[in-house]
Motif scaffolding. Structure first.
Motif, short mmCIF file in Angstrom:
data_model
loop_
_atom_site.label_atom_id
_atom_site.label_comp_id
_atom_site.label_asym_id
_atom_site.label_seq_id
_atom_site.Cartn_x
_atom_site.Cartn_y
_atom_site.Cartn_z
N ALA A 35 10.39 2.29 -3.24
CA ALA A 35 8.97 2.18 -3.53
C ALA A 35 8.72 2.45 -5.02
O ALA A 35 9.62 2.89 -5.73
CB ALA A 35 8.17 3.18 -2.69
N GLY A 36 7.53 2.19 -5.46
CA GLY A 36 7.15 2.49 -6.83
C GLY A 36 6.12 3.60 -6.84
O GLY A 36 5.76 4.15 -5.80
N LEU A 37 5.64 3.93 -8.02
CA LEU A 37 4.61 4.94 -8.17
C LEU A 37 3.50 4.42 -9.07
O LEU A 37 3.78 4.02 -10.21
CB LEU A 37 5.19 6.22 -8.80
CG LEU A 37 6.16 7.05 -7.98
CD1 LEU A 37 6.77 8.16 -8.83
CD2 LEU A 37 5.47 7.64 -6.77
N PRO A 38 2.26 4.46 -8.59
CA PRO A 38 1.14 4.17 -9.49
C PRO A 38 1.11 5.23 -10.59
O PRO A 38 1.66 6.32 -10.44
CB PRO A 38 -0.09 4.28 -8.58
CG PRO A 38 0.42 4.12 -7.19
CD PRO A 38 1.83 4.67 -7.22
N PHE A 39 0.47 4.90 -11.70
CA PHE A 39 0.49 5.78 -12.87
C PHE A 39 0.04 7.20 -12.53
O PHE A 39 0.69 8.17 -12.92
CB PHE A 39 -0.36 5.19 -14.00
CG PHE A 39 -0.28 6.01 -15.25
CD1 PHE A 39 0.86 5.98 -16.04
CD2 PHE A 39 -1.32 6.84 -15.62
CE1 PHE A 39 0.96 6.74 -17.19
CE2 PHE A 39 -1.24 7.61 -16.78
CZ PHE A 39 -0.09 7.56 -17.56
N LYS A 40 -1.06 7.34 -11.80
CA LYS A 40 -1.56 8.69 -11.49
C LYS A 40 -0.55 9.50 -10.68
O LYS A 40 -0.39 10.70 -10.90
CB LYS A 40 -2.90 8.60 -10.75
CG LYS A 40 -4.04 8.18 -11.64
CD LYS A 40 -5.35 8.16 -10.90
CE LYS A 40 -6.47 7.72 -11.83
NZ LYS A 40 -7.77 7.70 -11.18
N GLN A 41 0.12 8.86 -9.74
CA GLN A 41 1.14 9.55 -8.97
C GLN A 41 2.36 9.89 -9.83
O GLN A 41 2.99 10.93 -9.63
CB GLN A 41 1.57 8.71 -7.77
CG GLN A 41 0.53 8.64 -6.68
CD GLN A 41 1.00 7.80 -5.50
OE1 GLN A 41 2.04 7.14 -5.56
NE2 GLN A 41 0.23 7.82 -4.43
N LEU A 42 2.65 9.03 -10.79
CA LEU A 42 3.75 9.29 -11.70
C LEU A 42 3.46 10.51 -12.57
O LEU A 42 4.33 11.34 -12.82
CB LEU A 42 4.03 8.06 -12.57
CG LEU A 42 5.29 8.04 -13.40
CD1 LEU A 42 6.54 8.29 -12.56
CD2 LEU A 42 5.40 6.72 -14.15
N VAL A 43 2.21 10.65 -13.00
CA VAL A 43 1.80 11.83 -13.78
C VAL A 43 2.02 13.09 -12.95
O VAL A 43 2.58 14.09 -13.43
CB VAL A 43 0.33 11.70 -14.23
CG1 VAL A 43 -0.19 13.02 -14.81
CG2 VAL A 43 0.17 10.58 -15.24
#
Length: 150
Positions: A35-43
């Protein structure tokens, strides 16, 4: 007093190098795979500020993605992702090239074409339009090939 060009973390006032930021981003994306991570989740996953997360994303694009042969891609559906699937890479590349083609086409219509129309004997405008026409043809061919591969 800190230097204005050196970013500081909100807590503790430490600076983070691009290598540290990149390692945290890369680790978070590897943990999230496939899966990937949206920017906010990556932060949240990296426990860094948005600034440092962007700094880390840029580092991952420039260094580990090439060294480890795993491109960093982004999609609306999955966010940032380190995919092993070449069809994901091609889809991302086609989208990126399509955006560049749109930008070049609009710039041509808004700037170069009026320039050439106003000054028909201008060698620069003529040369620019010739090269841009070639670039557009090349990008169009690459985009078509990428869409046929998927």
């Amino acid at each position: 007093m800190p230097k204005p060009d050196r970013p500081r973390l909100a807590r503790g006032g430490r600076t983070l190098s691009e290598t540290v930021c990149g390692d945290r981003v890369y680790s978070a994306l590897m943990e999230a795979r496939p899966a990937g991570l949206p920017f906010k989740q990556l932060v949240v996953a990296t426990q860094m500020s948005a600034h440092h997360t962007r700094k880390g994303l840029n580092y991952v694009k420039d260094v580990p993605a090439l060294e480890r042969k795993t491109p960093l891609i982004w999609t609306r559906k999955h966010g940032f992702q380190l995919s092993d699937n070449p069809s994901d890479w091609i889809a991302f590349e086609v989208e990126a090239l399509s955006a560049e083609l749109t930008h070049i086409t609009r710039t041509t219509k808004r700037v170069f074409a009026p320039h050439a129309a106003a000054r028909p004997d201008d060698a620069f405008a003529e040369l620019a339009l010739d090269y841009i026409c070639g670039m557009k043809a090349g990008l169009t061919g690459i985009i078509a090939a990428g869409k046929n591969i998927r």
